[in-house]
Design a protein around this motif. Structure first.
Motif, mmCIF file in Angstrom:
data_model
loop_
_atom_site.group_PDB
_atom_site.id
_atom_site.type_symbol
_atom_site.label_atom_id
_atom_site.label_comp_id
_atom_site.label_asym_id
_atom_site.label_seq_id
_atom_site.Cartn_x
_atom_site.Cartn_y
_atom_site.Cartn_z
ATOM 1 N N THR A 164 -59.058 44.293 -72.710
ATOM 2 C CA THR A 164 -58.131 43.377 -73.126
ATOM 3 C C THR A 164 -57.116 42.873 -71.933
ATOM 4 N N GLY A 165 -57.514 43.352 -70.672
ATOM 5 C CA GLY A 165 -56.446 43.094 -69.679
ATOM 6 C C GLY A 165 -56.651 41.596 -69.070
ATOM 7 N N ASP A 166 -57.806 41.114 -69.015
ATOM 8 C CA ASP A 166 -57.820 39.586 -68.654
ATOM 9 C C ASP A 166 -57.121 38.720 -69.462
ATOM 10 N N ALA A 167 -57.047 38.985 -70.676
ATOM 11 C CA ALA A 167 -56.271 37.989 -71.474
ATOM 12 C C ALA A 167 -54.835 38.347 -71.146
ATOM 13 N N VAL A 168 -54.440 39.571 -70.974
ATOM 14 C CA VAL A 168 -52.837 39.990 -70.864
ATOM 15 C C VAL A 168 -52.592 39.174 -69.473
ATOM 16 N N THR A 169 -53.422 39.578 -68.293
ATOM 17 C CA THR A 169 -52.923 38.906 -67.166
ATOM 18 C C THR A 169 -52.905 37.535 -67.005
ATOM 19 N N ALA A 170 -53.820 36.941 -67.873
ATOM 20 C CA ALA A 170 -53.848 35.316 -67.977
ATOM 21 C C ALA A 170 -52.523 34.622 -68.546
ATOM 22 N N ARG A 171 -51.980 35.673 -69.389
ATOM 23 C CA ARG A 171 -50.551 35.081 -70.279
ATOM 24 C C ARG A 171 -49.529 35.584 -69.419
ATOM 25 N N ILE A 172 -49.374 36.499 -68.827
ATOM 26 C CA ILE A 172 -48.050 37.019 -68.267
ATOM 27 C C ILE A 172 -48.085 36.799 -66.677
ATOM 28 N N ALA A 191 -46.134 40.204 -63.277
ATOM 29 C CA ALA A 191 -45.585 41.110 -64.659
ATOM 30 C C ALA A 191 -46.569 42.152 -64.999
ATOM 31 N N THR A 192 -47.800 41.797 -64.690
ATOM 32 C CA THR A 192 -48.694 43.020 -65.055
ATOM 33 C C THR A 192 -48.733 44.159 -64.127
ATOM 34 N N LEU A 193 -48.191 43.948 -62.780
ATOM 35 C CA LEU A 193 -47.908 45.109 -61.918
ATOM 36 C C LEU A 193 -46.664 45.636 -62.475
ATOM 37 N N VAL A 194 -45.642 45.097 -62.793
ATOM 38 C CA VAL A 194 -44.265 45.540 -62.927
ATOM 39 C C VAL A 194 -44.374 46.274 -64.119
ATOM 40 N N TRP A 195 -45.079 45.779 -65.393
ATOM 41 C CA TRP A 195 -44.971 46.512 -66.612
ATOM 42 C C TRP A 195 -45.957 47.450 -66.800
ATOM 43 N N GLY A 196 -47.245 47.350 -66.070
ATOM 44 C CA GLY A 196 -48.147 48.443 -66.018
ATOM 45 C C GLY A 196 -47.459 49.648 -65.375
ATOM 46 N N ASN A 240 -54.601 48.028 -65.612
ATOM 47 C CA ASN A 240 -54.770 46.864 -64.986
ATOM 48 C C ASN A 240 -54.179 46.663 -63.785
ATOM 49 N N ILE A 241 -53.629 47.559 -63.035
ATOM 50 C CA ILE A 241 -53.070 47.665 -61.858
ATOM 51 C C ILE A 241 -53.991 47.582 -60.642
ATOM 52 N N VAL A 242 -55.115 48.403 -60.915
ATOM 53 C CA VAL A 242 -55.979 48.229 -59.935
ATOM 54 C C VAL A 242 -56.789 46.872 -59.780
ATOM 55 N N PRO A 243 -57.327 46.283 -60.767
ATOM 56 C CA PRO A 243 -57.954 45.096 -60.922
ATOM 57 C C PRO A 243 -56.992 44.106 -60.416
ATOM 58 N N VAL A 244 -55.605 43.923 -60.357
ATOM 59 C CA VAL A 244 -54.969 42.852 -60.058
ATOM 60 C C VAL A 244 -54.763 43.146 -58.633
ATOM 61 N N LEU A 245 -54.627 44.584 -58.040
ATOM 62 C CA LEU A 245 -54.665 44.720 -56.507
ATOM 63 C C LEU A 245 -55.895 44.148 -55.716
ATOM 64 N N VAL A 300 -45.216 51.233 -57.500
ATOM 65 C CA VAL A 300 -45.878 49.981 -57.816
ATOM 66 C C VAL A 300 -44.902 48.643 -58.368
ATOM 67 N N PRO A 301 -44.167 48.864 -59.316
ATOM 68 C CA PRO A 301 -43.260 47.660 -59.776
ATOM 69 C C PRO A 301 -42.401 47.617 -58.873
ATOM 70 N N CYS A 302 -41.834 48.195 -58.074
ATOM 71 C CA CYS A 302 -41.024 47.997 -57.248
ATOM 72 C C CYS A 302 -41.600 46.981 -55.923
ATOM 73 N N CYS A 303 -42.713 47.062 -55.681
ATOM 74 C CA CYS A 303 -43.481 46.172 -54.721
ATOM 75 C C CYS A 303 -44.195 45.209 -55.377
ATOM 76 N N ALA A 304 -44.228 44.758 -56.598
ATOM 77 C CA ALA A 304 -44.845 43.834 -57.157
ATOM 78 C C ALA A 304 -44.714 42.454 -56.674
ATOM 79 N N ALA A 305 -43.424 42.355 -56.462
ATOM 80 C CA ALA A 305 -43.052 40.811 -55.715
ATOM 81 C C ALA A 305 -43.537 40.478 -54.486
ATOM 82 N N LEU A 306 -43.438 41.739 -53.620
ATOM 83 C CA LEU A 306 -44.135 41.695 -52.246
ATOM 84 C C LEU A 306 -45.542 41.222 -52.458
ATOM 85 N N VAL A 307 -46.392 41.905 -53.170
ATOM 86 C CA VAL A 307 -47.673 41.731 -53.391
ATOM 87 C C VAL A 307 -48.231 40.536 -53.711
ATOM 88 N N THR A 308 -47.300 39.927 -54.950
ATOM 89 C CA THR A 308 -47.807 38.693 -55.471
ATOM 90 C C THR A 308 -47.242 37.488 -54.657
#
Length: 383
Positions: free
Chosen positions: A255-263, A267-272, A305-310, A367-375
């Motif tokens: 279900t991760g692709d739909a979630v990532t497309a929405r948020i 946000a996926t890295l932060v909330w994941g 969904n952390i690793v797929p986003v990375l 991971v959530p602390c660095c989400a902004a830097l990665v994205t």
């Protein structure tokens, strides 16, 4: 390059992930047969199993260069065929040396397939213009379930180990035969250097990937001891924790692709990361067995969904060639699985297993602390 956003290409990518998960899972039920056939002790067996990791890591480093120069298609095909052909050899190797060499080639085939299929997946996803990576990684998990179940089923019918692996290899070869003409001919092929030292955001992504895989490896090797030691379950049910984690991980990726497309990726890295870290808190702090076991579900859903986003971010960054970046983070992630459990063991011996798991929680919070830097890093555009 040919049109990448088409159902046939997505099918081929899914088949590559399925074969990778299926192949490695087929080996797991064969380990006791190998030990008994060669009459080796646990120490020797451990060294033999290390050959898989060694072959994988070395091939991952080489595959980044090969894929960057020649594209992912030939590497995917060679890796998938290599896995299928070597698997039966693992059941007839007559000496520890022969088995070690076969395991090295088996690991090398898996490692090259792993890197190349992720490079291909990045290209297909970019062409589609929407998240697909979680679904691709879910097929790896599905392949793992299917491989272990099918091999166990064949062995339970008293079919020989060699005959069982031949049947499994035939299925993998069929899958690769179907996938081959549908793979992109030159996904990510480019002129340029065959090696670039990882730097910038790629180093950060590699570190986060290593942390996530480290946590997964620790759960695989140590969760049973944790929950049985805490009296959450009896010894016979020690594997239930990782089973819940794996189920939640697979469901989260489906279900991760739909979630990532929405948020979005950030946000996926932060909330994941938050949900996964929260799962560790529930597991370690809950006084109730059922609630503690629910922590495994939270960890699996959060981490899914952390690793797929990375991987997506590694493929889209502009600091270095995408194929080399993906090879770097794949190698780091695999190193996390290999080295992480040993590190947990050292910490557990000195400070206790629960303390080691609390330290995993702290690492996951990175991971959530660095989400902004990665994205925030500049990305390649679809096209």
């Amino acid at each position: 390059m040919e049109f990448a956003d088409r159902p046939a290409t997505r099918l081929a990518t899914r088949l590559a992930f399925l074969v990778a998960g299926f192949g490695i899972a087929c080996w797991a039920p064969l380990v006791p047969f190998a030990r008994d056939r060669l009459a080796v002790d646990e120490g020797t067996l451990g060294l033999l199993l290390l050959c898989i990791g060694l072959g994988s890591v070395l091939s991952m480093l080489a595959t980044g260069a090969l894929t960057a120069r020649y594209g992912s298609r030939p590497v995917i095909v060679a890796g998938g065929i290599g896995v299928a052909f070597v698997l039966p050899l693992l059941t007839i190797a007559a000496t520890p040396l022969a088995l070690g060499l076969a395991l090295f080639v088996f690991g090398a085939s898996l490692g090259s397939l792993d890197v190349a299929m992720n490079v291909h997946a990045v290209e297909v996803e970019r062409a589609a213009g929407r998240p697909l990576m979680s679904g691709f990684h879910a097929l790896f998990s599905v392949g793992g379930f299917a491989g272990s179940m099918f091999m166990t089923f064949l062995l339970s019918l008293h079919l020989g180990a060699f005959e069982s692996t031949v049947l499994c290899s035939a299925l993998m070869l069929i899958a690769m035969f179907v996938a081959r003409p549908r793979l992109l001919r030159a996904a990510q092929a480019q002129r340029g250097p065959l090696f670039v030292t990882p730097r910038g955001v790629v180093l950060l992504i590699a570190g986060l990937t290593g942390i996530t895989f480290l946590a997964e490896g620790a759960l695989l090797d140590w969760s049973a001891l944790l929950i049985t030691g805490k009296g959450i379950v009896a010894a016979a049910q020690g594997g239930v924790g990782y089973m819940l984690f794996a189920i939640a991980m697979t469901a989260g990726r489906l279900t991760g692709d739909a979630v990532t497309a929405r948020i979005g990726d950030r946000a996926t890295l932060v909330w994941g990361g938050v949900v996964a870290a929260g799962g560790f808190v529930v597991l370690l702090a809950s006084p109730f067995a059922a609630l503690a076991l629910a922590g495994f579900l939270l960890i699996g859903l959060g981490a899914s969904n952390i690793v797929p986003v990375l991987f997506r971010r590694a493929g889209a960054q502009q600091v270095m060639p995408a194929a080399l970046a993906i090879a770097a983070i794949t190698t780091t992630g695999y190193a996390g699985i290999l080295v992480g459990p040993a590190g947990v063991g050292f910490v557990a011996k000195a400070l206790g297993l629960e303390t080691a798991f609390w330290m995993l929680l702290v690492l996951l919070c990175v991971v959530p602390c660095c989400a902004a830097l990665v994205t925030a890093a500049p990305q390649r555009r679809a096209g």
